[in-house]
Design an enzyme around this catalytic site. Structure first.
Site, mmCIF file in Angstrom:
data_model
loop_
_atom_site.group_PDB
_atom_site.id
_atom_site.type_symbol
_atom_site.label_atom_id
_atom_site.label_comp_id
_atom_site.label_asym_id
_atom_site.label_seq_id
_atom_site.Cartn_x
_atom_site.Cartn_y
_atom_site.Cartn_z
ATOM 1 C CG ASP A 197 19.932 23.394 5.865
ATOM 2 O OD1 ASP A 197 20.446 23.506 6.985
ATOM 3 O OD2 ASP A 197 18.801 22.893 5.689
ATOM 4 C CG ASN A 202 19.770 18.871 3.310
ATOM 5 O OD1 ASN A 202 18.725 18.255 3.105
ATOM 6 N ND2 ASN A 202 19.787 20.094 3.815
ATOM 7 C CG ASP A 214 16.487 20.510 0.780
ATOM 8 O OD1 ASP A 214 16.149 21.456 0.046
ATOM 9 O OD2 ASP A 214 15.969 20.295 1.888
#
Length: 324
Positions: A197, A202, A214
């Site tokens: 992701d 992030n 994350d």
């Protein structure tokens, strides 16, 4: 009763103090929806970040694989924020919740329009992928192409959130999309452990330090999954951004130019999965507050438009670059 009905600030402090730490009563909720994340003050020490995992989402084994991956990356000096180990444990249980503690790190999102920032990310991503290829996940999700799209579309249709008058158009566009994504099999490409992701939210940049944060969605799949999420703008801008990322990436690892045909499939997968995610989490009170537009016809109209644009993108020739 939603997943976090019983997660009060008092419970957060009690959970942390069960590990032998002393809270100073400063508890601040941070921006997180899938899990609940808090900055918690600790007596005579720096504040910690407490991450309370959404019940019934991951197994203990899958969470521990996330932690083990972070620890392996940290051991190789990759700039990640690994969970704290207390009594040789990183995953803790309290009051029906599972949680982990992390050191606090500050920073801001990098500028992806800045070639220096983009090249820096490419370098660190290559090093992350070098560690990612050393072994495979056993308990984390594996990225699929059309199967993920179909599964997410079915979740949207079952949820009851898609207006009835959009059902036929939605099913039709999903069929057309999958007719194209079926032609590019994700499983034909090398599969490694990924961040999963890698959007700018992030990535934390502070002075010259970049942190990859994350890893809650870390998974197994092609390296291009982490790479394509750094792209924005027009097709020509994508080409330029890919070249800059590849320049940094290839300093530590061969850039996977053969995976460029996956970009539009992976992008489409994310768009459909995001709508399914909102549909499946709508009973959580945090979601209507954060995404009030989701319940409107306008959202679904724009979602269908985005899918039509993706269908057009899938019909174009994929980006091509020299093999690095």
């Amino acid at each position: 009763m939603h997943a976090y009905s019983d997660l009060s600030h008092d419970l957060v402090m009690d959970a942390i103090e069960s590990l032998g730490l002393l809270c100073d009563a400063r508890v601040m909720a941070l921006n997180s929806y899938e899990n609940r994340v808090f900055q918690v003050g600790i007596e005579d020490s720096e504040p910690l970040i407490a991450k309370f995992y959404r019940p019934n989402r991951w197994t203990n084994d899958s969470i521990l694989e996330e932690h083990a991956f972070l620890s392996a990356l940290k051991a190789e000096d990759i700039p990640v924020i690994a969970p704290l180990s207390i009594n040789d444990k990183t995953l803790f249980h309290f009051g029906g919740f599972r949680f982990a503690l992390f050191p606090r790190r500050g920073g801001h999102a990098p500028e992806l329009s800045n070639d220096d920032d983009l090249e820096l990310i490419g370098r660190w991503m290559a090093r992350l992928h070098n560690i990612g290829q050393t072994e495979a996940f056993s308990h984390r999700p594996v990225i699929r192409g059309s199967d993920d799209i179909r599964e997410s579309a079915e979740a949207v249709l079952r949820s009851g959130h898609l207006p009835d008058d959009y059902h036929e158009a939605y099913q039709s566009i999903i069929r057309d999309i999958c007719a194209h994504t079926d032609q590019v099999s994700v499983s034909d490409y090398s599969s490694i452990r990924l961040h999963g992701d890698m959007h700018t939210g992030n990535l934390l940049l502070r002075d010259e330090d970049l942190y990859l944060v994350d890893f809650d969605d870390c998974n197994q799949g092609p390296a291009m999954q982490d790479i394509w999420m750094l792209l924005s703008g027009s097709r020509e801008e994508h080409r330029q951004q890919i070249m800059v990322i590849a320049e940094g990436y290839s300093m530590f690892r061969r850039f996977p130019a053969e995976e460029l045909p996956l970009i539009e499939t992976l992008c489409t997968r994310r768009i459909v999965r995001h709508a399914a995610w909102l549909s499946q989490r709508w009973e959580d009170p945090a979601f209507p507050v954060a995404f009030p537009w989701f319940a409107s016809h306008r959202y679904w109209s724009e979602h269908l438009l985005a899918l039509r644009e993706q269908l057009s993108a899938l019909q174009e020739e994929p980006l091509t670059l020299p093999v690095f």
